[in-house]
Design an enzyme around this catalytic site. Structure first.
Site, PDB file in Angstrom:
ATOM      1  N   SER A 147      68.767  12.014 120.169  1.00  0.00           N
ATOM      2  CA  SER A 147      68.723  12.711 121.642  1.00  0.00           C
ATOM      3  C   SER A 147      69.826  13.175 122.210  1.00  0.00           C
ATOM      4  CB  SER A 147      67.842  12.035 122.650  1.00  0.00           C
ATOM      5  OG  SER A 147      67.812  12.283 123.789  1.00  0.00           O
ATOM      6  N   TYR A 164      67.060   3.944 127.294  1.00  0.00           N
ATOM      7  CA  TYR A 164      66.672   5.091 125.986  1.00  0.00           C
ATOM      8  C   TYR A 164      68.249   5.818 125.769  1.00  0.00           C
ATOM      9  CZ  TYR A 164      64.873   9.471 124.377  1.00  0.00           C
ATOM     10  OH  TYR A 164      64.461  10.377 123.509  1.00  0.00           O
TER      11      TYR A 164
HETATM   12  P1  NDP Z   1      55.638  10.758 121.271  1.00  0.00           P
HETATM   13  O1  NDP Z   1      55.420   9.666 122.469  1.00  0.00           O
HETATM   14  O2  NDP Z   1      54.741  11.875 121.307  1.00  0.00           O
HETATM   15  O3  NDP Z   1      55.722  10.209 120.029  1.00  0.00           O
HETATM   16  C1  NDP Z   1      56.262   8.922 119.580  1.00  0.00           C
HETATM   17  C2  NDP Z   1      55.898   8.484 118.218  1.00  0.00           C
HETATM   18  O4  NDP Z   1      56.352   7.290 117.964  1.00  0.00           O
HETATM   19  C3  NDP Z   1      54.212   8.051 118.324  1.00  0.00           C
HETATM   20  O5  NDP Z   1      53.665   8.767 117.023  1.00  0.00           O
HETATM   21  C4  NDP Z   1      54.171   6.661 118.225  1.00  0.00           C
HETATM   22  O6  NDP Z   1      52.875   6.449 117.614  1.00  0.00           O
HETATM   23  C5  NDP Z   1      55.386   6.369 117.836  1.00  0.00           C
HETATM   24  N1  NDP Z   1      55.703   4.878 118.145  1.00  0.00           N
HETATM   25  C6  NDP Z   1      56.326   4.401 119.437  1.00  0.00           C
HETATM   26  N2  NDP Z   1      56.290   3.138 118.966  1.00  0.00           N
HETATM   27  C7  NDP Z   1      56.323   2.688 117.753  1.00  0.00           C
HETATM   28  C8  NDP Z   1      56.298   1.567 117.050  1.00  0.00           C
HETATM   29  N3  NDP Z   1      56.836   0.345 117.663  1.00  0.00           N
HETATM   30  N4  NDP Z   1      56.043   1.368 115.770  1.00  0.00           N
HETATM   31  C9  NDP Z   1      55.832   2.731 115.286  1.00  0.00           C
HETATM   32  N5  NDP Z   1      55.684   3.823 115.849  1.00  0.00           N
HETATM   33  C10 NDP Z   1      55.954   3.896 117.053  1.00  0.00           C
HETATM   34  O7  NDP Z   1      57.343  11.159 121.672  1.00  0.00           O
HETATM   35  P2  NDP Z   1      58.313  12.526 120.783  1.00  0.00           P
HETATM   36  O8  NDP Z   1      57.298  13.003 119.925  1.00  0.00           O
HETATM   37  O9  NDP Z   1      58.827  12.989 121.929  1.00  0.00           O
HETATM   38  O10 NDP Z   1      59.251  11.440 120.408  1.00  0.00           O
HETATM   39  C11 NDP Z   1      59.596  11.283 119.014  1.00  0.00           C
HETATM   40  C12 NDP Z   1      61.050  11.120 119.063  1.00  0.00           C
HETATM   41  O11 NDP Z   1      61.918  12.197 119.211  1.00  0.00           O
HETATM   42  C13 NDP Z   1      61.703   9.829 119.610  1.00  0.00           C
HETATM   43  O12 NDP Z   1      62.528   9.072 118.922  1.00  0.00           O
HETATM   44  C14 NDP Z   1      62.323  10.421 121.131  1.00  0.00           C
HETATM   45  O13 NDP Z   1      63.188   9.748 121.542  1.00  0.00           O
HETATM   46  C15 NDP Z   1      62.901  11.610 120.286  1.00  0.00           C
HETATM   47  N6  NDP Z   1      63.059  12.559 121.254  1.00  0.00           N
HETATM   48  C16 NDP Z   1      62.198  13.340 122.099  1.00  0.00           C
HETATM   49  C17 NDP Z   1      62.587  14.376 122.888  1.00  0.00           C
HETATM   50  C18 NDP Z   1      61.541  15.053 123.425  1.00  0.00           C
HETATM   51  O14 NDP Z   1      61.939  15.927 124.528  1.00  0.00           O
HETATM   52  N7  NDP Z   1      60.217  15.059 123.430  1.00  0.00           N
HETATM   53  C19 NDP Z   1      63.903  14.639 122.923  1.00  0.00           C
HETATM   54  C20 NDP Z   1      64.821  13.934 122.350  1.00  0.00           C
HETATM   55  C21 NDP Z   1      64.417  12.917 121.417  1.00  0.00           C
HETATM   56  P3  NDP Z   1      51.998   5.049 118.441  1.00  0.00           P
HETATM   57  O15 NDP Z   1      51.997   5.072 119.905  1.00  0.00           O
HETATM   58  O16 NDP Z   1      50.923   5.220 117.856  1.00  0.00           O
HETATM   59  O17 NDP Z   1      52.879   3.705 117.791  1.00  0.00           O
END
Ligand code: NDP
Length: 256
Positions: A147, A164
């Site tokens: 990020s 984070y």
């Molecule tokens: P979401 O919350 O939509 O997606 C997060 C995903 O991670 C979900 O599919 C969730 O599924 C899964 N997840 C969370 N915890 C666990 C776990 N312990 N084990 C397995 N899966 C897990 O957020 P984003 O799509 O935004 O985030 C995706 C990535 O992108 C992250 O790493 C985030 O930090 C990064 N990011 C996002 C930005 C943004 O602006 N959106 C900017 C920069 C980086 P479930 O809850 O079913 O486990």
């Protein structure tokens, strides 16, 4: 290699953690369209299964495995499920992530620990388990979702996400260190550092701070999820065969 094959993923198997929604889903869809077979993971069926069904409906081979990246047994099971289904894993996307917004003086230790646990320890576990299978074959791509919060501290009135931001800085250095350690054994390790994209994780923060984010972005707007597809395919494909240990920022110029 013909230029038309540079971005082709036919014959490749990609495992995307957190592939059920948000950025992970976008990347999984892109890989599927580029020809890859998929494994998507997450903790909950409610996100995973509809996405897998949607992908299969479009003719993409996709396995959904409920697995928590912080649990070694789950990580081992997800890795084995991918091998059982397809025989190999060519591309690992460490996308699963969590955040928590609270001032440092008030943040409960459990919240700090949870963010570090998923974003760093989970990435380590997945990379280790899947990486072993890549090392055995002498080939593989690992793509970590970092990020811009791992590059800069934001501003004083920001979202107060110290766990984070710290974890994402760790993702970046993990990427560089692993790229150096495994490069000569055929594994390329890179990271994508997105700016702000509308997902379940980011929407509340975007709603609260959109004008400020837009004001400090060169392109004057936030990102669309589809704008992450190109870089994800590039880093997984033959087009990036001489690139490793890099962090590609996709933020419309917000970090400038
Ligand atoms: P979401 O919350 O939509 O997606 C997060 C995903 O991670 C979900 O599919 C969730 O599924 C899964 N997840 C969370 N915890 C666990 C776990 N312990 N084990 C397995 N899966 C897990 O957020 P984003 O799509 O935004 O985030 C995706 C990535 O992108 C992250 O790493 C985030 O930090 C990064 N990011 C996002 C930005 C943004 O602006 N959106 C900017 C920069 C980086 P479930 O809850 O079913 O486990």
């Amino acid at each position: 290699m013909d230029v038309s094959q540079l971005f082709d993923l036919h014959g490749q198997v990609a495992l995307v953690t957190g592939g059920g929604r948000g950025i992970g889903k976008t990347i999984a869809q892109a890989y599927g369209e580029a020809g890859a077979k998929l494994v998507i993971t997450g903790r909950r069926y409610e996100w995973l299964t509809p996405t897998a069904e949607e992908l299969r409906g479009r003719g993409v081979e996709c396995l959904d495995v409920v697995a928590d990246v912080t649990k070694p047994d789950d990580v081992a099971r997800a890795t084995q499920a991918a091998l059982d289904a397809y025989g190999q894993i060519d591309i690992l996307v460490n996308n699963a992530g969590q955040t928590w917004g609270q001032s440092t003086e008030e943040m409960p230790f459990d919240r700090w620990r949870q963010v570090i646990e998923v974003n760093l320890n989970g990435m380590f576990l997945m990379s280790q388990h899947v990486g072993r299978t890549m090392l055995a074959r002498g080939a593989g791509r690992i793509i970590n979702i970092a990020s811009v919060a791992g590059l800069a501290a934001g501003d004083a009135e920001g979202a107060h996400t110290i766990a984070y931001n710290t974890s994402k800085a760790g993702v970046i250095h993990f990427t560089r260190t692993l790229a150096m350690e495994w490069g000569r054994r055929g594994i390329l390790v890179n990271a994508i550092a997105p700016g702000w994209f509308p997902t379940r994780m980011a929407s509340a923060t975007i709603d609260a701070y959109r004008p400020r984010f837009e004001a400090r972005t060169a392109l004057g707007r936030l990102g669309e999820l589809d704008e992450l597809r190109g870089i994800a395919i590039f880093l997984a494909s033959p087009a990036s065969s001489y690139i490793t240990g890099q962090v590609i920022v996709v933020d419309g110029g917000m970090s400038l």
